[in-house]
Every structure is written in structure tokens, then in C-alpha cells.
Design an enzyme around this catalytic site. Structure first.
Site, PDB file in Angstrom:
ATOM      1  N   LYS A 143       0.836  -1.202   0.000  1.00  0.00           N
ATOM      2  CA  LYS A 143       0.000   0.000   0.000  1.00  0.00           C
ATOM      3  C   LYS A 143       0.874   1.257   0.000  1.00  0.00           C
ATOM      4  O   LYS A 143       0.696   2.165  -0.793  1.00  0.00           O
ATOM      5  CB  LYS A 143      -0.914  -0.039   1.229  1.00  0.00           C
ATOM      6  N   GLU A 149      10.533  -4.926   4.347  1.00  0.00           N
ATOM      7  CA  GLU A 149      10.566  -6.329   3.919  1.00  0.00           C
ATOM      8  C   GLU A 149      10.232  -6.453   2.438  1.00  0.00           C
ATOM      9  O   GLU A 149      10.918  -7.150   1.679  1.00  0.00           O
ATOM     10  CB  GLU A 149       9.546  -7.167   4.714  1.00  0.00           C
ATOM     11  N   GLY A 204      -4.890  -1.954   5.233  1.00  0.00           N
ATOM     12  CA  GLY A 204      -4.080  -3.093   4.784  1.00  0.00           C
ATOM     13  C   GLY A 204      -4.727  -4.433   5.065  1.00  0.00           C
ATOM     14  O   GLY A 204      -4.843  -5.283   4.185  1.00  0.00           O
ATOM     15  N   ARG A 205      -5.189  -4.644   6.303  1.00  0.00           N
ATOM     16  CA  ARG A 205      -5.713  -5.964   6.658  1.00  0.00           C
ATOM     17  C   ARG A 205      -7.116  -6.218   6.123  1.00  0.00           C
ATOM     18  O   ARG A 205      -7.680  -7.288   6.344  1.00  0.00           O
ATOM     19  CB  ARG A 205      -5.642  -6.174   8.173  1.00  0.00           C
ATOM     20  N   GLU A 290      -4.722  -7.031  15.504  1.00  0.00           N
ATOM     21  CA  GLU A 290      -4.188  -5.717  15.111  1.00  0.00           C
ATOM     22  C   GLU A 290      -5.298  -4.664  15.195  1.00  0.00           C
ATOM     23  O   GLU A 290      -5.032  -3.496  15.465  1.00  0.00           O
ATOM     24  CB  GLU A 290      -3.596  -5.778  13.693  1.00  0.00           C
ATOM     25  N   HIS A 321      -4.975 -33.211  18.370  1.00  0.00           N
ATOM     26  CA  HIS A 321      -3.815 -33.974  18.849  1.00  0.00           C
ATOM     27  C   HIS A 321      -2.731 -33.046  19.364  1.00  0.00           C
ATOM     28  O   HIS A 321      -1.587 -33.455  19.540  1.00  0.00           O
ATOM     29  CB  HIS A 321      -3.269 -34.850  17.718  1.00  0.00           C
ATOM     30  N   LYS A 449       9.535  -1.264  14.542  1.00  0.00           N
ATOM     31  CA  LYS A 449      10.094  -0.941  13.219  1.00  0.00           C
ATOM     32  C   LYS A 449      11.170   0.134  13.354  1.00  0.00           C
ATOM     33  O   LYS A 449      12.238   0.046  12.752  1.00  0.00           O
ATOM     34  CB  LYS A 449       9.002  -0.366  12.301  1.00  0.00           C
TER      35      LYS A 449
HETATM   36  C1  G6Q Z   1      -2.533  -3.850   8.092  1.00  0.00           C
HETATM   37  C2  G6Q Z   1      -1.289  -3.197   8.390  1.00  0.00           C
HETATM   38  C3  G6Q Z   1      -0.057  -3.891   7.911  1.00  0.00           C
HETATM   39  C4  G6Q Z   1       0.313  -3.622   6.469  1.00  0.00           C
HETATM   40  C5  G6Q Z   1       1.753  -4.067   6.247  1.00  0.00           C
HETATM   41  C6  G6Q Z   1       2.200  -3.884   4.837  1.00  0.00           C
HETATM   42  O1  G6Q Z   1      -3.616  -3.424   8.332  1.00  0.00           O
HETATM   43  O2  G6Q Z   1      -1.373  -1.885   7.984  1.00  0.00           O
HETATM   44  O3  G6Q Z   1      -0.100  -5.275   8.099  1.00  0.00           O
HETATM   45  O4  G6Q Z   1      -0.556  -4.251   5.592  1.00  0.00           O
HETATM   46  O5  G6Q Z   1       2.590  -3.362   7.121  1.00  0.00           O
HETATM   47  O6  G6Q Z   1       2.129  -2.543   4.477  1.00  0.00           O
HETATM   48  P1  G6Q Z   1       2.275  -2.103   3.002  1.00  0.00           P
HETATM   49  O7  G6Q Z   1       1.159  -2.709   2.217  1.00  0.00           O
HETATM   50  O8  G6Q Z   1       2.220  -0.600   3.000  1.00  0.00           O
HETATM   51  O9  G6Q Z   1       3.598  -2.626   2.507  1.00  0.00           O
END
Ligand code: G6Q
Length: 480
Positions: A143, A149, A204-205, A290, A321, A449
Site C-alpha cells: 500500500k 521487507e 491493509g488488513r 491488530e 492432537h 520498526k
Molecule cells: C494492516 C497493516 C499492515 C500492512 C503491512 C504492509 O492493516 O497496515 O499489516 O498491511 O505493514 O504494508 P504495506 O502494504 O504498506 O507494505
């Protein structure tokens, strides 16, 4: 239901539905449900309809998928694309992975999806090991397009592509981006024509419904992706229009709030009795924890009551199990949500019957337990001596009265999966209202972070900075 009403759930639903900036601390609307509505339906944001933009991106996704599936878009040697690697993390990874795994029976388009998220290079190394640069497409899904990463893995993928035979000029054919940040995508070296857009009103989520779902559409085809969206839209309609006591997300949310508030529970188990849903709990761990793992209320004060529990779970029957001992005889009450499909996609009837039997048996066992007299009768039937019975009896008693809910699906179709995911999204929303917290930000992920950036600088320079004694000790060991 009175508790929900007194907490202002109806007003909150209206604000949510009408595109208010309910993500208060980031000053953003929360409109992921606008990404999945039927053609005759629109959401308004700041007085503007937004469906046109959503559909423009759908069209681009559909054309792109068709080009891959028909072989119009090929790799640099003219061969068809057979593998798509989504590079993203958190919300740009967990949803697409979970859905692709769940919908494997629908992966009939000749494209295998792969997912790389972890900064640990093993993740990308393992993924690339059996792939060929001329038949692989990379989707860089971020996003913000600033995530360490994702950008680092994307650079590794790019270097691999060039090293294994691709040329700079071939990159356009093999790298696309999904983002809200066109300039960062361009700076990274991906042509903005190869970018699929989404918007800051998609958290994002909650973004798998947006172009972040491109890997899903590549794997199962755009029509099945649309079917996933339609299922979610049906759940939206149910949530926004159904009376409280018949409203599934609301009821599910309130049962959970009830146990959290009045039984002091600390954890809840989500247990899909379906191997295809093996990443579902991991996906919901982010969605739930989150969103609602917060200790400050909407007035900026620490809450005086518990909020989200710890969510855990594994597919049944593996989980039986593993940790079910604690569910049945531990000292905690752990409400469980079982998810079960009546009909499987595979032809192994006996195994499916056994799966169903196990699922129903577990919820029955959790509720009923086993009394002392029942346990005694069993031991006698087994021919145990009075001494053996006396020694064993306490361990054979199950207290029971453990709460669970079973969600039964006819079949794990894209449509049903869309309904299921949206059900949990709305449950999360309701719980945030009940607890008077902001569900749509995630400031708690920022501190680590920032510290990691500092520590990385120190590792590179070989200098230990100013830390607590534990971190200093560890850094000294590592730097030497
Ligand atoms: C979700 C968070 C988080 C996000 C990641 C990746 O709600 O905001 O999990 O999706 O940190 O972020 P980017 O899509 O910006 O790389």
C-alpha cells in the site's frame, strides 16, 4: 443486544456505511466494503461516488488476468507465465495467501501462486528455487511502497531475474506493482502503467478485496475473484440490513464480548475443520488482534476493561492432537469457533465423514464434559480394579460447560469464503464499537520498526549504541 444498542452500534454502522472518517487517528474513511458491491450500487466519499474508480481497476485486473491466462502476455522468451510470486507482508500478504490456499480447487488457470513476505531471505530463496525467470511474474504488493521487507525482497527478486537471464528491458513484462503510491512505484523502477491502484480508505488488513487480491485473480481467474467479492457483499447487506438478534456478525461479536467481559477469558480459538482453511486463523490473528488489541479508548484514556483476546488455532483434526487437552481440562475457559463445510471438493467421502464426526464430537464434548459417575462407569466397564479406579478417576473427569460456536458452510466456494471473511470483518467492527476503541489503526506496530532501523544502522557501522543492558549484551555478542 441491549448492550450493543447502548454502545451506539446503529449510529456506528451508519457512520461506517456512509464513509465517515472512522479511522480517526489516521483521518481516513474505512470503505473496504465499497470494493465488493454490485454494479448498481455506490458508496459516496466526500460527496463523490467511488464505484467508477473501483470498476476501472477491476477492468484492468480482468484484462491483465485474461492476458496471462490466454497467453497474450508472455514472458521474455515468449513462453506463458506459469508462476506468480506476490511479494508483500501483513495485510498485503496474509489475505491473498489465505484465499489462494482456500480456493486451491479453483486454481484451473495454469498459474501457480507463491508468496514471499518474511525479511528472512530463506523465504525468497525457497520460493525462487524451482522457478524460471521467463515464466515467472512478480507482483510487488505494498500500500505504502515503503515497507522494508517488501522492497528488500523485491530487490532480491529483481537481482535474481537479471542474474538468471532476464534483461533490464524485460522487467516490464515480469514485474507489476499494487499500491496507493504511484511515485514510489516509479522510483523503484516499475512503470506506473504496470501499477494496479487502490486507495487510502482501504486498510491493509482489509485489502484483499482490492487490487491486493491480484494474485488471487491470477490463480483462480477474475470471475471467481468476483464471486468472492459477491459473497462478501451479501454479508455486508446482511450486516447493514438485518435486525440485531438475527444479525450474524453482531451476535458472534456479542457472544465473544460477553465471555471476555464477564468470564475474564483471555484467549479464543478459531478452528477450521477444513484443511483448505489452514491459513484462516493466521489471517484472522492479524484482523482481530491488530484491530482490537488496543488499550486506549476513543477519548484517549486507558480502558478499564479487557479488549481483544489472544486468537489462536490450527485446522482440525491436527489441533485435537495438539492443544485440545487444555481446552477440555485446562484451567482457562477458551471459547472456540468451529468452521465446517458440509460438502468437500474431494471425492473421499469416508474421510470427510470422519472430519465432520470429529468436529461435532469436539463441540459436544466441550459442552457436556464427562461427570464423575460417567467416568466411574467407564472405568468399571474396562475392568479396572478399585485401586486403579481410585487413582485414575480424577483425571478422567471433564468439567464441560465450555462454550463454542459452529459455523457451517455448504461448501467452500469463492462466494461462501467471501461471506465468511466479511462476517469476521464485521465482527471486528462491532467489537471495536463495544469497547470504544479505534479498530482501524495499528500504532502498536511502529515502535519495533523504528528500533530495528536504529539497530540496523549500528550493525552496519559495527557500533553498539545506547540501549538497555539486555539489547546491548546481545548486540555485543553479535558484533563481536
Ligand atoms: C494492516 C497493516 C499492515 C500492512 C503491512 C504492509 O492493516 O497496515 O499489516 O498491511 O505493514 O504494508 P504495506 O502494504 O504498506 O507494505
Amino acid at each position: 443486544m441491549n448492550w450493543a444498542a447502548e454502545s451506539g452500534i446503529d449510529e456506528a454502522k451508519n457512520a461506517f456505511y456512509n464513509g465517515a472518517a472512522i479511522n480517526e487517528t489516521e483521518k481516513r474513511a474505512v470503505l473496504h466494503q465499497a470494493l465488493r458491491q454490485p454494479d448498481d450500487y455506490d458508496f459516496i466519499l466526500n460527496g463523490q461516488p467511488i464505484a467508477i474508480e473501483v470498476k476501472r481497476v477491476w477492468d484492468r485486473m480482468e484484462k491483465f488476468c485474461r492476458a496471462l491466462h490466454t497467453g497474450t502476455h508472455t514472458g521474455y522468451t515468449g513462453k506463458r507465465i506459469t508462476d506468480v510470486v506476490n511479494i508483500g507482508i501483513g495485510g498485503s500478504d496474509l489475505g491473498p495467501v489465505m484465499v489462494c490456499e482456500a480456493l486451491k480447487p479453483y486454481q484451473n488457470c495454469g498459474i501457480k501462486p507463491h508468496f514471499v513476505s518474511n525479511i528472512d531471505a530463506w523465504h525468497i530463496c525457497d520460493t525462487l528455487q524451482n522457478l524460471h525467470p521467463d515464466t515467472t511474474l512478480f507482483i510487488i504488493a505494498s500500500k505504502t511502497f515503503t515497507t522494508q521487507e517488501t522492497l528488500t525482497n523485491a530487490l532480491t527478486a529483481r537481482a535474481w531475474f537479471l542474474e538468471k537471464g532476464g534483461a533490464e528491458t524485460d522487467i516490464t513484462k515480469h514485474f507489476v506493482a499494487v499500491s496507493t503510491n504511484a511515485s514510489a512505484v516509479a522510483d523503484f523502477g516499475i512503470n506506473p502503467d504496470n501499477m494496479f491502484e487502490f486507495w487510502d480508505w482501504v486498510g491493509g488488513r482489509f485489502s484483499l478485496w482490492s487490487a491486493i487480491g491480484l494474485s488471487i485473480a491470477c490463480a483462480v481467474g477474475f470471475q471467481q475473484f468476483k464471486s468472492l467479492l459477491e459473497g462478501a457483499a451479501a454479508m455486508d447487506k446482511h450486516f447493514f440490513e438485518t435486525e440485531a438478534d438475527q444479525n450474524i456478525p453482531l451476535v458472534l461479536a456479542m457472544i465473544s464480548c460477553w465471555y471476555i467481559q464477564f468470564y475474564d477469558i483471555k484467549a479464543e480459538a478459531i478452528l477450521p475443520y477444513d484443511q483448505r482453511l489452514h491459513r484462516f486463523t493466521a489471517y484472522l490473528q492479524q484482523g482481530i488482534m491488530e484491530s482490537n488489541g488496543k488499550y486506549v479508548d476513543r477519548n484517549g484514556h486507558p480502558v478499564e476493561y479487557p479488549t481483544s483476546t489472544v486468537i489462536f488455532g490450527e485446522p482440525g483434526t491436527n489441533s485435537q492432537h495438539s492443544f485440545f487437552q487444555l481446552l477440555h481440562q485446562g484451567t482457562h475457559i477458551i471459547p472456540a469457533e468451529f468452521i465446517l463445510c458440509r460438502e468437500p471438493h474431494h471425492p473421499y467421502t469416508l474421510q470427510h465423514e470422519l472430519l465432520i464426526s470429529n468436529c461435532l464430537a469436539q463441540s459436544e464434548a466441550l459442552m457436556r464434559g464427562k461427570t464423575k459417575s460417567e467416568a466411574l462407569a467407564d472405568l468399571k466397564l474396562q475392568g479396572k480394579s478399585p485401586e486403579e479406579i481410585e487413582a485414575l478417576l480424577p483425571y478422567k473427569v471433564f468439567p464441560g460447560n465450555k462454550p463454542s460456536t459452529t459455523i457451517l458452510l455448504d461448501k467452500l466456494t469463492p462466494y461462501a469464503l467471501g461471506q465468511l471473511i466479511a462476517l469476521y470483518e464485521h465482527k471486528i467492527f462491532v467489537q471495536g464499537i463495544i469497547w470504544n476503541i479505534y479498530s482501524f489503526d495499528q500504532w502498536g506496530v511502529e515502535l519495533g520498526k523504528a528500533l530495528a532501523r536504529d539497530i540496523h544502522g549500528e550493525l552496519t557501522a559495527g557500533i553498539v549504541g545506547n540501549h538497555d543492558s539486555s539489547t546491548t549484551g546481545l548486540l555485543r555478542e553479535i558484533i563481536g
